[in-house]
Design an enzyme around this catalytic site. Structure first.
Site: not given
Ligand SMILES: O=C1O[C@H](COP(=O)(O)O)[C@@H](O)[C@H](O)[C@H]1O
Ligand SMILES: NC(=O)C1=CN([C@@H]2O[C@H](COP(=O)(O)OP(=O)(O)OC[C@H]3O[C@@H](n4cnc5c(N)ncnc54)[C@H](OP(=O)(O)O)[C@@H]3O)[C@@H](O)[C@H]2O)C=CC1
Length: 489
Positions: A180-181, A243
């Site tokens: 989960d980044h 997230h």
């Molecule tokens: O996991 C995802 O995250 C991105 C947004 O990530 P961020 O680190 O730029 O906040 C999102 O654009 C994407 O739709 C989603 O699958």
């Protein structure tokens, strides 16, 4: 310092090595870690996909990806060549038992048997089970193997269970790393430090002092080239179920006894299990969904979601939820969570609004203090305090901000979250990865909302691209005298 320590030699086997995620995120992240001196010379990156190209063909694609996604000032020809030297490629259909598994096995067997092996699944999640079965039947799962699973882990509980069962048949939970980044973001990890390393914060971190919590992840982009994925997902599945619930867990959890992975994950799980279920009776009051229409973002006119998609859709590009964590600490405290595509600005933040002081000393009641944790951009922390208004004779108040920007030494930007997470998988540190029971608890909470939405129990609102979302979202907060951050004075 941990972040510049070299990791042990490893083989990173990427399934889906020709895809967007590998090119845009994984290879650049590994390059950056090599640049920082963390990747040993004998590490290997073994790309696999069905595309029939040889090593040179794949290396050319990888070089192009680095040229595109690594800024000029940190891309050195010498380092790029060193990085590309680590790369191997095997043409392989991960779902077919009769594909070229022998070729992969031959490359892997060139390294010592006890080498750390990370299998990274950057393919559609429906393939994970059969790739695992094939890894197992070809004798490629060793005690030193780990598997990293990309999101989404399912689109509901049933599909999540199928994916987890498929992988779990061949890898024990201790070898499964669900990425989960958001957990790899420095400022998200900082929530634990802020809460538990600062007694002044820890002392006020409950409903006794906190009036409400807001967690926002808004983006200015639309669905870009991912409309076919996004339209089967939507804002709730794409951002909230994973997230933003993870962020909520870090804000709401009880202090863990240690930073050991299962201790932290148990504490997060307790929060997920304490989330009050949203039912058919409460869903219309506690949730808002919307789709963007044409508008202007950053001075550019952009089409609406349905125009971009070219067909009707019941998929939300905006979602807001008023969630409740039913524990003594959070009794009566709403957790407002929202996410949006094509919002007015890109911002991910946590906003803690404290109760106002009950004093009558200053005429009107002082504003409640507000703590803002800026996850991105401009990572940092600000605290809005009441101070005496120095410009006036009367003893009145105004707000002043304590504002600190958090930066790396030398003012460098934070590493991308994939950099930390990719190497944590090598280190065998799963603390920033999600355990199966967390995924399931999150689906248990999200699924009834998705079901009610699919049955149109909550109207689909619209909002202009470039705005902050549907008006009904602000109205949901106004019911309790709350305001979204951008509307606070
Ligand atoms: O996991 C995802 O995250 C991105 C947004 O990530 P961020 O680190 O730029 O906040 C999102 O654009 C994407 O739709 C989603 O699958
Ligand atoms: N792109 C992104 O920003 C993000 C993606 N993800 C997730 O990561 C995963 C990959 O996404 P993305 O890179 O965008 O997708 P792409 O469609 O760009 O890439 C899919 C990859 O899978 C490979 N592939 C497909 N079928 C097989 C097969 N049977 N055996 C072996 N390889 C196969 C494809 O190569 P080939 O056709 O040559 O086999 C390709 O390399 C998805 O689960 C996605 O949800 C998660 C977060 C962000």
């Amino acid at each position: 310092m941990e972040h510049v320590q070299q990791v042990e030699p490893f083989d990173y086997v990427i399934f889906g090595a020709t895809g967007d995620l590998t090119m845009r995120k994984l290879l650049p992240a590994l390059y950056n870690r090599l640049r920082m001196g963390q990747i040993p010379d004998d590490a290997r990156i073994i790309g696999t996909a069905r595309t029939d190209i040889d090593r040179e063909g794949y290396v050319a694609r990888a070089r192009e990806a680095l040229e595109r996604f690594i800024p000029d000032d940190v891309r050195s020809p010498v380092l790029v060549d060193r990085f590309l030297g680590l790369i191997h490629y095997v043409t392989l259909d991960g779902t077919r038992a009769d594909s070229q598994w022998g070729d992969l096995s031959a490359v892997l067997s060139e390294a010592p048997a006890d080498r750390i092996r990370v299998y990274y699944f950057a393919t559609a999640p429906q393939l994970y089970g059969s790739i695992c079965e094939n890894l197992h039947s070809h004798g490629l799962v060793t005690p030193h193997s780990r598997v990293v699973l990309e999101k989404p882990i399912g689109t509901d509980m049933a599909t999540a269970t199928a994916i987890n069962d498929g992988v779990g048949q061949y890898f024990p939970e201790s070898q499964i790393y669900r990425i989960d980044h958001y957990l790899g973001k420095e400022t998200v990890q900082n929530v634990l430090a802020l809460r538990f390393a600062n007694p002044i914060m820890n002392a006020i971190w409950s409903g006794e002092q906190i009036e409400s919590v807001q967690i926002t992840a808004a983006e200015t982009v639309g669905v870009e080239g991912r409309a076919s994925y996004y339209d089967t997902s939507g804002a709730m599945r794409d951002m909230i179920q994973n997230h933003l619930l993870q962020v909520l867990c870090l804000v709401a959890m009880e202090a863990p006894d240690s930073l050991e992975a299962d201790t932290v994950r148990n504490a997060k799980l307790a929060v997920l299990n304490a989330l009050r279920p949203i039912t058919d009776e409460t869903v219309a009051a506690e949730t808002v969904r919307g789709q963007y229409t044409a508008g202007v973002v950053g001075g550019q006119s952009v089409p609406g979601y349905l125009e971009e998609l070219g067909q009707p859709s019941n998929t939300e590009t905006y979602a807001a939820v008023r969630a409740w964590v039913d524990t003594p600490r959070w009794k009566g405290v709403p957790f407002y969570i929202r996410t949006a595509k094509r919002s007015a600005r890109k911002v991910s933040e946590i906003v803690i609004r404290f109760r106002s002081a009950p004093t009558t000393l200053f005429g009107s009641a002082p504003a409640g203090n507000v703590l803002v944790i800026r996850v991105q951009p401009n990572e940092g922390i600000e605290l809005h305090l009441n101070v005496k208004n120095p410009a006036l004779d009367a003893y009145t108040l105004r707000t002043a901000d304590l504002d600190t920007t958090i930066r790396m030494e030398g003012g460098l930007p934070f590493p991308d979250s994939y950099e930390r997470l990719l190497l944590d998988a090598v280190r065998g540190n799963p603390v920033l990865f999600i355990r199966r029971d967390e995924v399931e608890a999150a689906w248990r909470w999200a699924e009834p909302v998705l079901k009610a939405w699919s049955e149109n129990k909550v109207p689909m609102q619209t909002y202009s691209a470039g705005s902050y979302g549907p008006e009904t979202s602000a109205e949901m907060l106004a019911e309790r005298g709350d305001k979204w951050h951008e509307d606070m004075e």
